[in-house]
Design a protein around this motif. Structure first.
Motif, PDB file in Angstrom:
ATOM      1  N   UNK A  95       3.137  -2.879  -7.157  1.00  0.00           N
ATOM      2  CA  UNK A  95       3.916  -4.091  -7.445  1.00  0.00           C
ATOM      3  C   UNK A  95       3.058  -5.280  -7.825  1.00  0.00           C
ATOM      4  N   UNK A  96       2.066  -5.584  -7.020  1.00  0.00           N
ATOM      5  CA  UNK A  96       1.190  -6.736  -7.302  1.00  0.00           C
ATOM      6  C   UNK A  96       0.385  -6.479  -8.560  1.00  0.00           C
ATOM      7  N   UNK A  97      -0.094  -5.267  -8.716  1.00  0.00           N
ATOM      8  CA  UNK A  97      -0.904  -4.923  -9.888  1.00  0.00           C
ATOM      9  C   UNK A  97      -0.102  -5.053 -11.175  1.00  0.00           C
ATOM     10  N   UNK A  98       1.129  -4.547 -11.193  1.00  0.00           N
ATOM     11  CA  UNK A  98       1.940  -4.615 -12.404  1.00  0.00           C
ATOM     12  C   UNK A  98       2.326  -6.050 -12.749  1.00  0.00           C
ATOM     13  N   UNK A  99       2.661  -6.846 -11.747  1.00  0.00           N
ATOM     14  CA  UNK A  99       2.984  -8.245 -12.015  1.00  0.00           C
ATOM     15  C   UNK A  99       1.771  -8.955 -12.609  1.00  0.00           C
ATOM     16  N   UNK A 128      -5.829  -5.577  -3.385  1.00  0.00           N
ATOM     17  CA  UNK A 128      -4.799  -6.173  -2.524  1.00  0.00           C
ATOM     18  C   UNK A 128      -3.564  -5.281  -2.491  1.00  0.00           C
ATOM     19  N   UNK A 129      -3.215  -4.718  -3.627  1.00  0.00           N
ATOM     20  CA  UNK A 129      -2.077  -3.814  -3.711  1.00  0.00           C
ATOM     21  C   UNK A 129      -2.283  -2.581  -2.834  1.00  0.00           C
ATOM     22  N   UNK A 130      -3.507  -2.050  -2.842  1.00  0.00           N
ATOM     23  CA  UNK A 130      -3.824  -0.886  -2.012  1.00  0.00           C
ATOM     24  C   UNK A 130      -3.752  -1.239  -0.527  1.00  0.00           C
ATOM     25  N   UNK A 131      -4.262  -2.426  -0.171  1.00  0.00           N
ATOM     26  CA  UNK A 131      -4.272  -2.841   1.231  1.00  0.00           C
ATOM     27  C   UNK A 131      -2.851  -3.060   1.746  1.00  0.00           C
ATOM     28  N   UNK A 132      -2.042  -3.772   0.948  1.00  0.00           N
ATOM     29  CA  UNK A 132      -0.680  -4.075   1.382  1.00  0.00           C
ATOM     30  C   UNK A 132       0.284  -2.908   1.198  1.00  0.00           C
ATOM     31  N   UNK A 133      -0.103  -1.932   0.401  1.00  0.00           N
ATOM     32  CA  UNK A 133       0.743  -0.769   0.181  1.00  0.00           C
ATOM     33  C   UNK A 133       2.010  -1.069  -0.591  1.00  0.00           C
ATOM     34  N   UNK A 134       1.908  -1.938  -1.600  1.00  0.00           N
ATOM     35  CA  UNK A 134       3.091  -2.299  -2.380  1.00  0.00           C
ATOM     36  C   UNK A 134       3.346  -1.351  -3.549  1.00  0.00           C
ATOM     37  N   UNK A 135       2.607  -0.259  -3.621  1.00  0.00           N
ATOM     38  CA  UNK A 135       2.818   0.797  -4.616  1.00  0.00           C
ATOM     39  C   UNK A 135       2.803   0.290  -6.050  1.00  0.00           C
ATOM     40  N   UNK A 184     -11.662  -8.909 -13.536  1.00  0.00           N
ATOM     41  CA  UNK A 184     -12.000  -9.066 -12.113  1.00  0.00           C
ATOM     42  C   UNK A 184     -10.747  -9.355 -11.294  1.00  0.00           C
ATOM     43  N   UNK A 185      -9.855 -10.177 -11.828  1.00  0.00           N
ATOM     44  CA  UNK A 185      -8.608 -10.487 -11.120  1.00  0.00           C
ATOM     45  C   UNK A 185      -7.719  -9.247 -11.042  1.00  0.00           C
ATOM     46  N   UNK A 186      -7.712  -8.437 -12.080  1.00  0.00           N
ATOM     47  CA  UNK A 186      -6.928  -7.200 -12.060  1.00  0.00           C
ATOM     48  C   UNK A 186      -7.473  -6.245 -11.002  1.00  0.00           C
ATOM     49  N   UNK A 187      -8.803  -6.144 -10.900  1.00  0.00           N
ATOM     50  CA  UNK A 187      -9.407  -5.306  -9.865  1.00  0.00           C
ATOM     51  C   UNK A 187      -9.036  -5.837  -8.480  1.00  0.00           C
ATOM     52  N   UNK A 231      -8.604   3.671  -6.371  1.00  0.00           N
ATOM     53  CA  UNK A 231      -8.598   2.852  -5.169  1.00  0.00           C
ATOM     54  C   UNK A 231      -9.259   1.503  -5.404  1.00  0.00           C
ATOM     55  N   UNK A 232     -10.400   1.496  -6.089  1.00  0.00           N
ATOM     56  CA  UNK A 232     -11.189   0.271  -6.179  1.00  0.00           C
ATOM     57  C   UNK A 232     -11.095  -0.464  -7.513  1.00  0.00           C
ATOM     58  N   UNK A 233     -10.632   0.170  -8.577  1.00  0.00           N
ATOM     59  CA  UNK A 233     -10.610  -0.499  -9.874  1.00  0.00           C
ATOM     60  C   UNK A 233      -9.203  -0.692 -10.423  1.00  0.00           C
ATOM     61  N   UNK A 234      -8.503   0.405 -10.681  1.00  0.00           N
ATOM     62  CA  UNK A 234      -7.196   0.273 -11.321  1.00  0.00           C
ATOM     63  C   UNK A 234      -6.368   1.519 -11.042  1.00  0.00           C
ATOM     64  N   UNK A 235      -5.262   1.344 -10.304  1.00  0.00           N
ATOM     65  CA  UNK A 235      -4.421   2.475  -9.942  1.00  0.00           C
ATOM     66  C   UNK A 235      -3.140   2.536 -10.767  1.00  0.00           C
ATOM     67  N   UNK A 236      -2.967   1.598 -11.689  1.00  0.00           N
ATOM     68  CA  UNK A 236      -1.744   1.537 -12.468  1.00  0.00           C
ATOM     69  C   UNK A 236      -1.778   2.448 -13.675  1.00  0.00           C
ATOM     70  N   UNK A 237      -0.811   2.250 -14.533  1.00  0.00           N
ATOM     71  CA  UNK A 237      -0.719   3.015 -15.770  1.00  0.00           C
ATOM     72  C   UNK A 237      -1.863   2.577 -16.689  1.00  0.00           C
ATOM     73  N   UNK A 238      -2.735   3.507 -17.032  1.00  0.00           N
ATOM     74  CA  UNK A 238      -3.939   3.186 -17.808  1.00  0.00           C
ATOM     75  C   UNK A 238      -3.580   2.673 -19.200  1.00  0.00           C
TER      76      UNK A 238
END
Length: 158
Positions: free
Chosen positions: A81-85, A72-79, A64-67, A13-20
């Motif tokens: 998308x923002x994190x991977x880009x 932002x990805x969690x808040x907007x619920x983009x599953x 820090x920008x990735x976090x 939720x707070x650090x990194x939800x993408x593919x490690x």
């Protein structure tokens, strides 16, 4: 049963939800970029600790920008998308930096890539990334103090 911190819900939720593995890949590219940057600096006799510390700080700020992108990805619920880009942008940026460092050290680079690097370079022979780094140094900003600029805008009606 063993659970690592990266598998907890708080981490995702707070650090990194993408593919490690993407994060690990980015870390490896960052290490290679640091190594090639140091090798280039040694070759050009321009090893400067303040400049390298600025580069290391930039690398930490990328995380820090990735976090932030993850939150932002969690808040907007983009599953993701923002994190991977965001993470793919930094992977491409690190790859470009590695190629640029190798090319400046004389390593043969495929012609297509060399042409693309030539497009990124400006008429002074410095890259865009180098100019951005120099823009944020204190010595460059001291040169700009007291300068004024005048902008004239002309609007024509059809």
């Amino acid at each position: 049963m063993t659970v690592s911190f990266t598998e907890t819900e708080a981490f995702k939720t707070f650090f990194y939800a993408g593919e490690i593995r993407l994060l690990y890949f980015l870390m490896i590219l960052m290490a290679i970029d640091i190594f090639t940057g140091l090798a280039k600096a040694l070759k050009n006799n321009k090893l400067w600790s303040r400049k390298s510390l600025f580069g290391y700080a930039r690398k930490l700020l990328i995380f820090c920008i990735i976090v932030l992108a993850n939150i932002i990805d969690q808040i907007l619920g983009t599953h993701g998308g923002i994190l991977f880009v965001t993470i793919f942008f930094y992977i491409a940026n690190e790859g470009l930096s590695i190629i640029e460092n190798c090319a400046e050290m004389g390593v043969l680079v495929p012609q297509e890539i060399a042409d693309k690097l030539a497009v990124i370079k400006n008429e002074k022979g410095t890259s865009v990334t180098t100019e951005i780094k120099e823009e944020f140094t204190s010595s460059h900003s001291r040169d700009l103090e007291g300068d004024t600029a005048e902008v004239k805008i002309k609007i024509e009606k059809d």
